[in-house]
Scaffold this motif. Structure first.
Motif, short mmCIF file in Angstrom:
data_model
loop_
_atom_site.label_atom_id
_atom_site.label_comp_id
_atom_site.label_asym_id
_atom_site.label_seq_id
_atom_site.Cartn_x
_atom_site.Cartn_y
_atom_site.Cartn_z
N ARG A 65 6.46 1.05 -4.60
CA ARG A 65 5.75 0.60 -3.72
C ARG A 65 6.63 -0.13 -2.64
O ARG A 65 7.85 -0.91 -2.88
N TYR A 66 6.69 0.16 -1.33
CA TYR A 66 7.20 -0.24 0.01
C TYR A 66 6.29 -1.11 0.96
O TYR A 66 5.38 -0.68 0.98
N GLU A 123 5.71 5.24 -2.60
CA GLU A 123 7.17 6.11 -2.48
C GLU A 123 7.23 6.80 -3.75
O GLU A 123 7.77 6.33 -4.68
N HIS A 170 12.41 -4.78 9.11
CA HIS A 170 12.49 -3.17 8.62
C HIS A 170 13.46 -2.64 9.61
O HIS A 170 13.41 -3.20 10.97
N SER A 174 11.98 -1.73 -5.38
CA SER A 174 10.85 -2.02 -4.71
C SER A 174 10.37 -2.99 -3.90
O SER A 174 11.12 -4.15 -4.12
N LYS A 230 5.17 -2.32 4.42
CA LYS A 230 4.89 -1.67 5.65
C LYS A 230 5.90 -2.24 6.67
O LYS A 230 6.36 -3.62 6.46
N ASP A 289 0.82 -1.19 0.12
CA ASP A 289 -0.02 -0.04 -0.10
C ASP A 289 0.66 1.29 0.06
O ASP A 289 0.32 2.17 -0.57
N THR A 290 2.12 1.34 0.59
CA THR A 290 2.90 2.49 0.65
C THR A 290 3.67 2.92 -0.63
O THR A 290 4.40 2.18 -1.26
N GLU A 321 7.06 6.28 -9.31
CA GLU A 321 6.73 6.14 -7.88
C GLU A 321 7.05 4.29 -7.63
O GLU A 321 7.07 3.61 -8.76
#
Length: 352
Positions: A56-57, A17, A100, A180, A59, A14-15, A54
């Motif tokens: 995606r990363y 960047e 993370h 990504s 969570k 969802d994130t 863009e």
């Protein structure tokens, strides 16, 4: 008996960047010197070459095995199968689970074992293992699944490509903007339906090319020398891909017996928009044929390069009519192709 993809699924984090997020980064040359261009210029040039606006990363609480599990659940549901009937779970990745905020790769147990555990599969004869094959890992996993089925060792396999590359990039390296996170999965099984895998091709170039992609120090020489990040020689990779990927695709297509004019879609690893376009041009030039309109779906503009996840994710998006101007119909002949660390190249000609 034919061997087909009977279900697919993908997980797109969802994130988002956007390129603007890199305006405050301190990009450095490989020798640690300052790049004599403002970040706005660096980022604009980067987008012009790669096409990436863009990416995606994942969570923070999710790891690569979690992403692979989510994609696997969707592929299993799409195929409408009982996961207990799976004979193999093959998971392609490059760095395992990297939590993370840490720098350590965790591959014990294997990601395939973790995903099988998350799927709550009890059957011990469902064999779970990982494959390290660079970006072509998912395609190679499909080729291996086909081999198991042909040999009578399996009837149904789950092949996954999952990665969290955002956690192994050097923020001082311009190439960090390429990478990504994401996951794609497919069910591969024997079927009496028409079509399936018609031909495949794989090659490993290691004599001079083995270290075109590697683990190396940060461009910021003040940082810990024991910490490693994903690094690449972009120019050499570009030249290597343009020379060798079209040839592998041609060899695979010729082995399938399919005419170039009957190919409906080409799914190439999403590494660099300009590189993929150049590969396509050279491939069609080998047949002295014009490139058909909308032959090559692209997702790199918004999803970036998620390595092993790019091809299965792209296939899942097109299969489910989620990319404009792209769809698949029964009987369509398609090509999967990839290139990556190793250096490895592979391709599959497939009748949908």
């Amino acid at each position: 008996m034919n061997i087909k993809i009977t279900g697919s699924g993908s997980y797109i984090p969802d994130t988002i960047e956007k390129n603007d997020a890199f305006h405050q980064h301190q990009f450095l040359n490989t020798d640690g010197s300052v790049i004599n261009h403002p970040n706005e210029v660096i980022i604009e040039k980067f987008k012009a070459i790669t096409g990436i606006a863009e990416r995606r990363y994942a969570k923070p609480h999710l790891n690569s095995s979690d992403l692979g599990f989510f994609a696997a659940e969707r592929a299993i549901a799409d195929a409408k199968i009982d996961p207990e009937t799976l004979d193999y779970i093959i998971v392609a990745h490059n760095f395992g689970d990297v939590k993370h905020g840490t720098i350590q790769s965790d591959v014990l147990p294997s990601l395939a074992s973790r995903i099988k555990h998350s799927l709550r599969i009890k059957n011990p004869k469902c064999i779970a293992y990982d494959i390290l094959f660079g970006c072509p890992g998912w395609i190679e996993g499909v080729i291996q699944a086909q081999a198991f089925i042909k040999a009578g060792m399996a009837k149904r396999c789950l092949v996954i490509g999952s990665e969290t590359l955002s956690r192994v990039v050097d923020k001082h390296d311009r190439d960090s903007m390429i990478f990504s996170d994401g996951a794609g999965a497919t069910i591969i099984e024997a079927t009496n339906d028409e079509g399936g895998i018609l031909a495949h091709e794989t090659a490993s170039f290691t004599y001079d090319e083995a270290y075109f992609l590697y683990f190396g120090n940060s461009n910021n020489q003040a940082l810990d020398k024991d910490t490693r990040y994903i690094k690449m020689d972009g120019r050499k990779i570009y030249e290597f891909a343009l020379t060798n990927v079209p040839k592998a695709m041609q060899s695979c297509l010729d082995a399938s017996g399919v005419d170039i004019k009957d190919v409906k879609k080409i799914f190439i690893h999403q590494a660099n928009e300009k590189m993929d376009e150049a590969i396509l041009k050279r491939f069609y030039r080998l047949y002295r044929t014009e490139i058909p309109k909308h032959i090559m779906p692209m997702s790199i503009q918004t999803l970036g390069n998620s390595s092993v996840a790019t091809v299965p994710t792209l296939f899942d998006l097109v299969k489910n009519n989620k990319l404009e101007n792209h769809s698949l119909n029964k009987g369509d002949v398609i090509i999967f192709a990839s290139v990556g660390a190793g250096m490895h190249i592979n391709a599959i000609v497939y009748k949908y």
